[in-house]
Design a protein around this motif. Structure first.
Motif, PDB file in Angstrom:
ATOM      1  N   LEU A 128       0.607  -1.125  -0.048  1.00  0.00           N
ATOM      2  CA  LEU A 128       0.003  -0.159   0.047  1.00  0.00           C
ATOM      3  C   LEU A 128       0.771   1.443  -0.053  1.00  0.00           C
ATOM      4  N   ALA A 129       1.917   1.269   0.724  1.00  0.00           N
ATOM      5  CA  ALA A 129       2.641   2.580   0.851  1.00  0.00           C
ATOM      6  C   ALA A 129       3.382   2.871  -0.685  1.00  0.00           C
ATOM      7  N   TYR A 130       3.843   1.594  -1.248  1.00  0.00           N
ATOM      8  CA  TYR A 130       4.232   1.902  -2.800  1.00  0.00           C
ATOM      9  C   TYR A 130       3.230   2.437  -3.666  1.00  0.00           C
ATOM     10  N   GLN A 131       1.947   1.985  -3.458  1.00  0.00           N
ATOM     11  CA  GLN A 131       0.965   2.406  -4.319  1.00  0.00           C
ATOM     12  C   GLN A 131       0.446   3.860  -4.039  1.00  0.00           C
ATOM     13  N   MET A 132       0.842   4.304  -2.565  1.00  0.00           N
ATOM     14  CA  MET A 132       0.554   5.532  -2.348  1.00  0.00           C
ATOM     15  C   MET A 132       1.445   6.698  -2.867  1.00  0.00           C
ATOM     16  N   PHE A 133       2.949   6.024  -3.190  1.00  0.00           N
ATOM     17  CA  PHE A 133       3.843   6.909  -3.676  1.00  0.00           C
ATOM     18  C   PHE A 133       3.656   7.224  -4.986  1.00  0.00           C
ATOM     19  N   THR A 134       2.970   5.987  -5.665  1.00  0.00           N
ATOM     20  CA  THR A 134       2.837   6.105  -7.149  1.00  0.00           C
ATOM     21  C   THR A 134       1.659   7.130  -7.629  1.00  0.00           C
ATOM     22  N   LEU A 135       0.540   7.092  -6.946  1.00  0.00           N
ATOM     23  CA  LEU A 135      -0.378   8.107  -6.837  1.00  0.00           C
ATOM     24  C   LEU A 135       0.160   9.249  -6.686  1.00  0.00           C
ATOM     25  N   LYS A 136       0.796   9.723  -5.689  1.00  0.00           N
ATOM     26  CA  LYS A 136       1.440  11.125  -5.336  1.00  0.00           C
ATOM     27  C   LYS A 136       2.408  11.594  -6.511  1.00  0.00           C
ATOM     28  N   ARG A 137       3.095  10.465  -7.074  1.00  0.00           N
ATOM     29  CA  ARG A 137       3.946  10.730  -8.090  1.00  0.00           C
ATOM     30  C   ARG A 137       3.069  11.252  -9.487  1.00  0.00           C
ATOM     31  N   ASP A 138       2.333  10.487  -9.671  1.00  0.00           N
ATOM     32  CA  ASP A 138       1.479  10.770 -10.956  1.00  0.00           C
ATOM     33  C   ASP A 138       0.532  12.267 -10.816  1.00  0.00           C
ATOM     34  N   ILE A 139       0.157  12.450  -9.357  1.00  0.00           N
ATOM     35  CA  ILE A 139      -0.504  13.664  -9.275  1.00  0.00           C
ATOM     36  C   ILE A 139       0.643  14.860  -9.486  1.00  0.00           C
ATOM     37  N   LEU A 140       1.766  14.577  -8.965  1.00  0.00           N
ATOM     38  CA  LEU A 140       3.001  15.715  -9.200  1.00  0.00           C
ATOM     39  C   LEU A 140       3.171  16.051 -10.525  1.00  0.00           C
TER      40      LEU A 140
END
Length: 118
Positions: free
Chosen positions: A95-107
């Motif tokens: 889940l932590a990596y999934q949250m990172f990828t979501l934030k990365r995409d939003i950035l």
């Protein structure tokens, strides 16, 4: 079933907090990357090395507080002639990596900032 015991220096995912140059890092891998980047800075290959840069990804509204992404390292690469945003990852699942990828995409969508994983 055996439970792994952690000392006060380890984190939730088993990373061991490490201090280098008077700075405490979340993992040995992140501390090692800092040392490598400092060497590149001293060699003149990169400039403006910063760590833990906070970037807004969702602005504050009446109903919600602002949300931020904290980038491990930011620096200017002279060879590529651009600013590099870098995040040190010791894992690529959960889940932590999934949250990172979501934030990365939003950035990227909001600020056109690409995050490099090391």
């Amino acid at each position: 079933m055996r439970w792994r015991t952690r000392d006060s220096r380890s984190t939730k995912y088993g990373a061991i907090k490490t201090t280098v140059d008077g700075i405490t890092f979340d993992s040995i891998k992140e501390a090692n990357r800092w040392q490598a980047l400092r060497l590149l800075e001293r060699a003149g290959k990169i400039t403006a090395l910063n760590r833990q840069l906070r970037i807004e990804i969702v602005p504050k509204t009446k109903l919600h507080k602002p949300r931020y992404y904290v980038c491990d390292f930011v620096y200017f690469d002279k060879e590529k002639n651009k600013t590099i945003y870098e995040d040190v990852k010791g894992y690529k699942k959960g889940l932590a990596y999934q949250m990172f990828t979501l934030k990365r995409d939003i950035l990227y969508w909001r600020h056109q900032i690409e995050i490099i994983e090391t």
